[in-house]
Scaffold this motif. Structure first.
Motif, PDB file in Angstrom:
ATOM      1  N   HIS A  12       1.001  -1.096   0.004  1.00 24.44           N
ATOM      2  CA  HIS A  12      -0.065  -0.240  -0.064  1.00 24.44           C
ATOM      3  C   HIS A  12       0.815   1.289   0.064  1.00 24.44           C
ATOM      4  O   HIS A  12       0.721   2.265  -0.822  1.00 24.44           O
ATOM      5  CB  HIS A  12      -0.919  -0.046   1.184  1.00 24.44           C
ATOM      6  N   GLU A  13       2.026   1.264   0.896  1.00 26.02           N
ATOM      7  CA  GLU A  13       2.800   2.487   0.826  1.00 26.02           C
ATOM      8  C   GLU A  13       3.442   2.747  -0.327  1.00 26.02           C
ATOM      9  O   GLU A  13       3.540   3.965  -0.778  1.00 26.02           O
ATOM     10  CB  GLU A  13       3.814   2.232   1.666  1.00 26.02           C
ATOM     11  N   SER A  50      -5.143   1.472  -3.809  1.00 26.43           N
ATOM     12  CA  SER A  50      -3.863   2.150  -2.792  1.00 26.43           C
ATOM     13  C   SER A  50      -3.421   3.443  -3.631  1.00 26.43           C
ATOM     14  O   SER A  50      -3.107   4.516  -3.002  1.00 26.43           O
ATOM     15  CB  SER A  50      -2.919   1.116  -2.780  1.00 26.43           C
ATOM     16  N   PHE A  51      -3.371   3.415  -4.993  1.00 20.62           N
ATOM     17  CA  PHE A  51      -2.816   4.261  -5.866  1.00 20.62           C
ATOM     18  C   PHE A  51      -3.707   5.800  -5.547  1.00 20.62           C
ATOM     19  O   PHE A  51      -3.300   6.833  -5.350  1.00 20.62           O
ATOM     20  CB  PHE A  51      -2.881   4.044  -7.280  1.00 20.62           C
ATOM     21  N   ASN A 106      -5.814   6.349  -3.107  1.00 18.51           N
ATOM     22  CA  ASN A 106      -5.523   7.024  -1.813  1.00 18.51           C
ATOM     23  C   ASN A 106      -4.468   8.149  -1.867  1.00 18.51           C
ATOM     24  O   ASN A 106      -4.420   9.172  -1.118  1.00 18.51           O
ATOM     25  CB  ASN A 106      -5.268   6.059  -0.900  1.00 18.51           C
ATOM     26  N   GLY A 107      -3.624   7.779  -2.507  1.00 17.19           N
ATOM     27  CA  GLY A 107      -2.377   8.861  -2.488  1.00 17.19           C
ATOM     28  C   GLY A 107      -2.846  10.152  -3.601  1.00 17.19           C
ATOM     29  O   GLY A 107      -2.593  11.151  -2.995  1.00 17.19           O
ATOM     30  N   TYR A 108      -3.022   9.687  -4.683  1.00 17.54           N
ATOM     31  CA  TYR A 108      -3.428  10.613  -5.581  1.00 17.54           C
ATOM     32  C   TYR A 108      -4.496  11.594  -5.442  1.00 17.54           C
ATOM     33  O   TYR A 108      -4.457  12.898  -5.518  1.00 17.54           O
ATOM     34  CB  TYR A 108      -3.870  10.055  -6.947  1.00 17.54           C
ATOM     35  N   THR A 109      -5.499  11.033  -4.743  1.00 15.48           N
ATOM     36  CA  THR A 109      -6.683  12.238  -4.420  1.00 15.48           C
ATOM     37  C   THR A 109      -6.394  12.781  -3.029  1.00 15.48           C
ATOM     38  O   THR A 109      -7.178  13.648  -2.575  1.00 15.48           O
ATOM     39  CB  THR A 109      -7.944  11.349  -4.146  1.00 15.48           C
ATOM     40  N   THR A 110      -5.221  12.749  -2.498  1.00 21.82           N
ATOM     41  CA  THR A 110      -4.720  13.863  -1.433  1.00 21.82           C
ATOM     42  C   THR A 110      -4.540  14.805  -1.998  1.00 21.82           C
ATOM     43  O   THR A 110      -4.255  16.275  -1.283  1.00 21.82           O
ATOM     44  CB  THR A 110      -3.599  13.357  -0.367  1.00 21.82           C
ATOM     45  N   ILE A 111      -4.126  15.250  -3.358  1.00 20.52           N
ATOM     46  CA  ILE A 111      -3.594  16.108  -3.988  1.00 20.52           C
ATOM     47  C   ILE A 111      -4.613  16.777  -5.171  1.00 20.52           C
ATOM     48  O   ILE A 111      -4.884  17.944  -5.173  1.00 20.52           O
ATOM     49  CB  ILE A 111      -2.212  15.981  -4.766  1.00 20.52           C
ATOM     50  N   LEU A 112      -5.027  15.759  -5.756  1.00 18.86           N
ATOM     51  CA  LEU A 112      -5.986  16.178  -7.006  1.00 18.86           C
ATOM     52  C   LEU A 112      -7.163  15.109  -6.970  1.00 18.86           C
ATOM     53  O   LEU A 112      -7.169  13.813  -6.442  1.00 18.86           O
ATOM     54  CB  LEU A 112      -5.310  16.042  -8.247  1.00 18.86           C
ATOM     55  N   GLY A 113      -8.534  15.606  -7.311  1.00 25.08           N
ATOM     56  CA  GLY A 113      -9.378  14.559  -7.842  1.00 25.08           C
ATOM     57  C   GLY A 113      -9.061  13.782  -8.976  1.00 25.08           C
ATOM     58  O   GLY A 113      -8.393  14.005  -9.826  1.00 25.08           O
TER      59      GLY A 113
END
Length: 296
Positions: free
Chosen positions: A122-123, A250-251, A253-260
């Motif tokens: 996940h990381e 998992s991807f 989860n990371g991407y959407t911390t910055i962009l939709g």
């Protein structure tokens, strides 16, 4: 070219040269790991001598203006990607031209080539998502490439894409009836699509083999030849072929911390057709290609 000619790139005698093979045919560059008494570096040079004339590189040059014979594109891609801290990029140490062929000497990065994004931690996938979103934050008012050898108006993108599709279909698939009969309906869909709104750097041949990893993290992206300026939807189209449901979660989860995430439902089929024409994942049956799972 004889390996001994690489000596001209170094002040010290070369002690060892190792060919770095990506493990698939048709790759655009020769890559060597070169060791001297004081350093171990990577040397890259294009395999192409003449104008690109096969589906992937012909299409990329026609559509985005990039030419694998010239290192200006990797140099400009490097300048931008070096600003995104989540995943490192090899520093360019020197450039040279010998016998009409360009060479880049870059630092050797830690890690091993990723064989797959699937079944990764996940990381790692979260890190990949954050990194890609930060790359996508670098929006552009044009399509083309970061070296600006091609600068196209965004509102003309789909018209140019239609020309590219016609050109590749005619050049590369003259006897493939399924690809040829699918062209006109795809062009009709493309004509009705709204103009893309988010243009940014995207990697046309997005694939895990472009990345190195170690200890559960991505340590570097090492192959950036096919970075262009295009709708960010293109990266998501490519990712649907190299992720699965678990890895995409998992991807995201990371991407959407910055962009939709972008909406793909309207453009997916047309953009997938273009990627199949380019052969980004090889010569896959068109029906199978269109039937790939929709992850985004």
């Amino acid at each position: 070219m004889k390996y001994s000619n690489l000596q001209q790139l170094f002040d010290e005698p070369i002690e060892k040269i190792q060919i770095l093979d990506p493990g698939y045919s048709g790759h655009a560059s020769d890559v060597w790991l070169v060791k001297t008494a004081s350093q171990e570096v990577v040397v890259r040079s294009s395999r192409w001598r003449n104008e690109p004339d096969r589906e992937f590189w012909w299409g990329c040059k026609f559509m985005f203006g990039i030419d694998p014979r010239h290192m200006i594109y990797m140099k400009e891609n490097s300048k931008l990607l070096q600003t995104v801290s989540e995943i490192a990029l090899p520093k360019i140490l020197s450039w040279a031209e010998m016998d009409g062929r360009e060479y880049l000497v870059v630092e050797k990065m830690k890690g091993h080539a990723l064989s797959s994004f699937k079944n990764q931690s996940h990381e790692l996938l979260y890190q990949f998502g954050v990194w890609l979103a930060k790359v996508h934050l670098n929006t552009s008012s044009f399509y083309g490439n970061l070296a600006k050898t091609k600068v196209g108006k965004r509102e003309e993108f789909h018209n140019k894409l239609a020309q590219a599709m016609k050109g590749i279909a005619e050049r590369e698939y003259p006897s493939d009836s399924h690809i040829r009969t699918s062209l006109d309906p795809i062009l009709e869909q493309l004509h009705d699509l709204p103009h893309p709104q988010h243009f940014c750097p995207i990697l046309v041949d997005m694939d895990p083999s472009q990345f190195l990893a170690e200890a559960g993290k991505i340590t570097a992206i090492v192959d950036t030849e096919a970075y262009v300026i295009a709708p960010r939807e293109f990266d998501f189209i490519g990712l649907e072929y190299v992720l699965d449901e678990a890895s995409s979660a998992s991807f995201l989860n990371g991407y959407t911390t910055i962009l939709g995430i972008p909406e793909l439902s309207e453009c997916r089929r047309a953009y997938r057709y273009f990627y199949r024409l380019l052969g980004v994942q090889g010569s896959v049956d068109l029906d199978k290609w269109f039937a790939q799972s929709e992850l985004f």
